[in-house]
Scaffold this active site. Structure first.
Site, PDB file in Angstrom:
ATOM      1  NE  ARG A   1      -6.184   0.856  -2.053  1.00  0.00           N
ATOM      2  CZ  ARG A   1      -5.575   1.447  -1.022  1.00  0.00           C
ATOM      3  NH1 ARG A   1      -4.286   1.267  -0.800  1.00  0.00           N
ATOM      4  NH2 ARG A   1      -6.253   2.240  -0.209  1.00  0.00           N
TER       5      ARG A   1
ATOM      6  CG  ASN B   1      -2.528  11.614   2.387  1.00  0.00           C
ATOM      7  OD1 ASN B   1      -1.882  10.770   1.774  1.00  0.00           O
ATOM      8  ND2 ASN B   1      -2.373  11.799   3.680  1.00  0.00           N
ATOM      9  CE  LYS B   2      -5.567   5.711   4.171  1.00  0.00           C
ATOM     10  NZ  LYS B   2      -6.515   4.836   3.429  1.00  0.00           N
TER      11      LYS B   2
ATOM     12  CG  ASP C   1      -2.923   7.958  -1.652  1.00  0.00           C
ATOM     13  OD1 ASP C   1      -2.903   8.434  -0.498  1.00  0.00           O
ATOM     14  OD2 ASP C   1      -2.596   6.793  -1.912  1.00  0.00           O
TER      15      ASP C   1
ATOM     16  CD  GLN D   1      -3.968   2.680   6.748  1.00  0.00           C
ATOM     17  OE1 GLN D   1      -4.645   3.078   7.690  1.00  0.00           O
ATOM     18  NE2 GLN D   1      -4.486   2.452   5.557  1.00  0.00           N
TER      19      GLN D   1
ATOM     20  NE  ARG E   1      -0.703   1.609   3.833  1.00  0.00           N
ATOM     21  CZ  ARG E   1       0.399   2.308   4.090  1.00  0.00           C
ATOM     22  NH1 ARG E   1       1.548   1.732   4.335  1.00  0.00           N
ATOM     23  NH2 ARG E   1       0.351   3.628   4.108  1.00  0.00           N
ATOM     24  N   GLY E   2       0.230   2.419  -0.055  1.00  0.00           N
ATOM     25  CA  GLY E   2       0.973   3.680  -0.090  1.00  0.00           C
ATOM     26  C   GLY E   2       1.332   3.991  -1.538  1.00  0.00           C
ATOM     27  CB  ALA E   3       0.918   7.076  -3.549  1.00  0.00           C
TER      28      ALA E   3
HETATM   29  O1  MRU Z   1      -4.823   3.279   1.940  1.00  0.00           O
HETATM   30  P1  MRU Z   1      -3.339   3.452   2.006  1.00  0.00           P
HETATM   31  O2  MRU Z   1      -2.739   2.919   3.259  1.00  0.00           O
HETATM   32  O3  MRU Z   1      -2.655   2.942   0.760  1.00  0.00           O
HETATM   33  O4  MRU Z   1      -3.143   5.021   2.029  1.00  0.00           O
HETATM   34  C1  MRU Z   1      -1.849   5.546   2.028  1.00  0.00           C
HETATM   35  C2  MRU Z   1      -1.817   7.008   2.210  1.00  0.00           C
HETATM   36  O5  MRU Z   1      -2.825   7.685   2.253  1.00  0.00           O
HETATM   37  C3  MRU Z   1      -0.485   7.651   2.238  1.00  0.00           C
HETATM   38  O6  MRU Z   1      -0.491   8.794   3.040  1.00  0.00           O
HETATM   39  C4  MRU Z   1      -0.123   8.071   0.806  1.00  0.00           C
HETATM   40  O7  MRU Z   1      -0.170   6.959  -0.073  1.00  0.00           O
HETATM   41  C5  MRU Z   1       1.203   8.671   0.734  1.00  0.00           C
HETATM   42  S1  MRU Z   1       2.444   7.443   0.999  1.00  0.00           S
HETATM   43  C6  MRU Z   1       3.853   8.197   0.745  1.00  0.00           C
END
Ligand code: MRU
Length: 365
Positions: free
Chosen positions: A85, A250-251, A240, A199, A51-53
């Site tokens: 996603r 973002n999250k 993201d 997270q 996960r994470g962009a």
């Molecule tokens: O749903 P996730 O855990 O993939 O969400 C991740 C985030 O929102 C992070 O803040 C974002 O991807 C930036 S990671 C450098």
């Protein structure tokens, strides 16, 4: 254990696998998840094992390479991976990058195995470049904090997880906080638990503890009183997708932090690689926000329940939930966007377009 790696056994590329550190099991255990076909990787992306962009981009590229190495239909695999996603722009762009390398090699007369190697080389290159971008974002981010904040050690609030678990390197926003820590300038890392999938509690606290950072965990709803108590000097988050006008997806829970930060005159800084800038998405309302299953809200995740037990319900049976995975912060609430090519502040469409053009020149030359 790296968040992602490519492995080939005695069979060579035909037996290739993508090995993930299964993030759904952290912090309880550091377990590997071995994906032997692109469909397994699609499942891992959906479940947030990976996960994470930035890491999603790398995973998408390796997924295409895996399909090619194992003789699957590459275009079909690419479509499934890109659609796993919707919000993180890096996923689709990482997939496209490896797919283009594969197609380009075939068009130039390469055989299937040479085209598979071309896709893998593109994935590896993206992985390496992301690590380099991470180090440069950390430098630019720390320099920006020095400009924005009075001298002395900083109290930084962060949300979700943006460290080595989302990157080829040390991450985005977390990498800046880590650089401040190494420079002796981090007084406190405030870690939002980040409901519903935690997270922050499960992953950022895990990373902060490994680096012996002075972190403290809070519930998302405690952030307001923390600002009111004057305990936050800056907010650092990842992204993201950043639309052409500077709107930041973002999250879920990032936007309320931006509103709080503005009210309390605290800088709200977004740290993201240029691969997260999306000039093709004009503005915030155009960003597709992923909706996740309601049970993520109505149940405590299995990883924090006792091992071997079912997830524990926290709401009556039949409760419907609202569970968007992300929210969108408008550019006027963002103090600065830090990338590996430097910081943009104030955040305007023109400044972002210039940055994109500059970074394309760097990539081409
Ligand atoms: O749903 P996730 O855990 O993939 O969400 C991740 C985030 O929102 C992070 O803040 C974002 O991807 C930036 S990671 C450098």
């Amino acid at each position: 254990m790296p968040a992602i790696r490519w492995a080939e056994g005695a069979e060579g590329p035909a037996g290739a696998v993508v090995v993930l550190l299964d993030q759904t099991r952290l912090p309880a255990e550091e377990a590997e998840l071995v994906c032997a076909d692109p469909q397994a990787l699609v499942g891992a992306i959906r479940s947030l094992a990976v996960r994470g962009a930035p890491l999603l981009g790398i995973a998408g590229a390796y997924g295409v390479a895996l399909a090619a190495a194992r003789g699957h239909d590459v275009d079909q695999a690419a479509a499934a991976l890109a659609a796993a996603r919707p919000t993180a722009v890096n996923l689709a762009s990482g997939v496209r990058l490896a797919q283009a390398a594969h197609r380009g090699a075939l068009a130039a007369g390469a055989d299937a195995s040479a085209a598979a190697r071309a896709a893998l080389a593109a994935a590896r290159d993206l992985h390496t470049r992301d690590a380099e971008a991470s180090a440069r974002m950390a430098r630019h981010g720390l320099a920006l904090l020095d400009e924005l904040l009075p001298a002395g050690a900083h109290r930084i609030l962060t949300h979700c997880n943006t460290g080595a678990l989302v990157s080829g390197g040390e991450g985005t926003a977390f990498a800046v906080a880590l650089a401040a820590h190494r420079a002796g300038r981090l007084a406190r890392l405030w870690v939002d638990e980040t409901r519903p999938l935690l997270q922050g509690a499960r992953l950022t606290a895990y990373e902060a503890a490994r680096h012996a950072m002075p972190y403290r965990l809070l519930t998302d709803s405690a952030a307001g009183s923390l600002f009111a108590a004057g305990e936050v000097d800056a907010v650092l988050i990842g992204a993201d997708r950043i639309a052409a006008d500077g709107s930041v997806a973002n999250k879920i829970g990032s936007y309320p932090l931006a509103v709080l930060a503005r009210y309390h005159h605290v800088p709200f800084v977004v740290v993201a690689p240029v691969t997260t800038l999306d000039p093709d998405t004009p503005d915030g309302p155009s960003i597709e926000v992923e909706q996740r299953p309601g049970r993520e809200v109505t149940e405590i995740p299995a990883v924090v329940a006792a091992p071997g037990t079912e997830p524990a319900a926290v709401a009556p049976p039949g409760t419907q939930a609202y569970n968007p995975a992300f929210d969108v912060t408008p550019p006027e609430l963002v103090t600065a966007i830090v990338t590996e090519e430097g910081a943009v502040s104030p955040v305007t469409a023109t400044a972002l377009a210039e940055l994109c053009a500059r970074s394309r020149q760097v990539t081409i030359s």
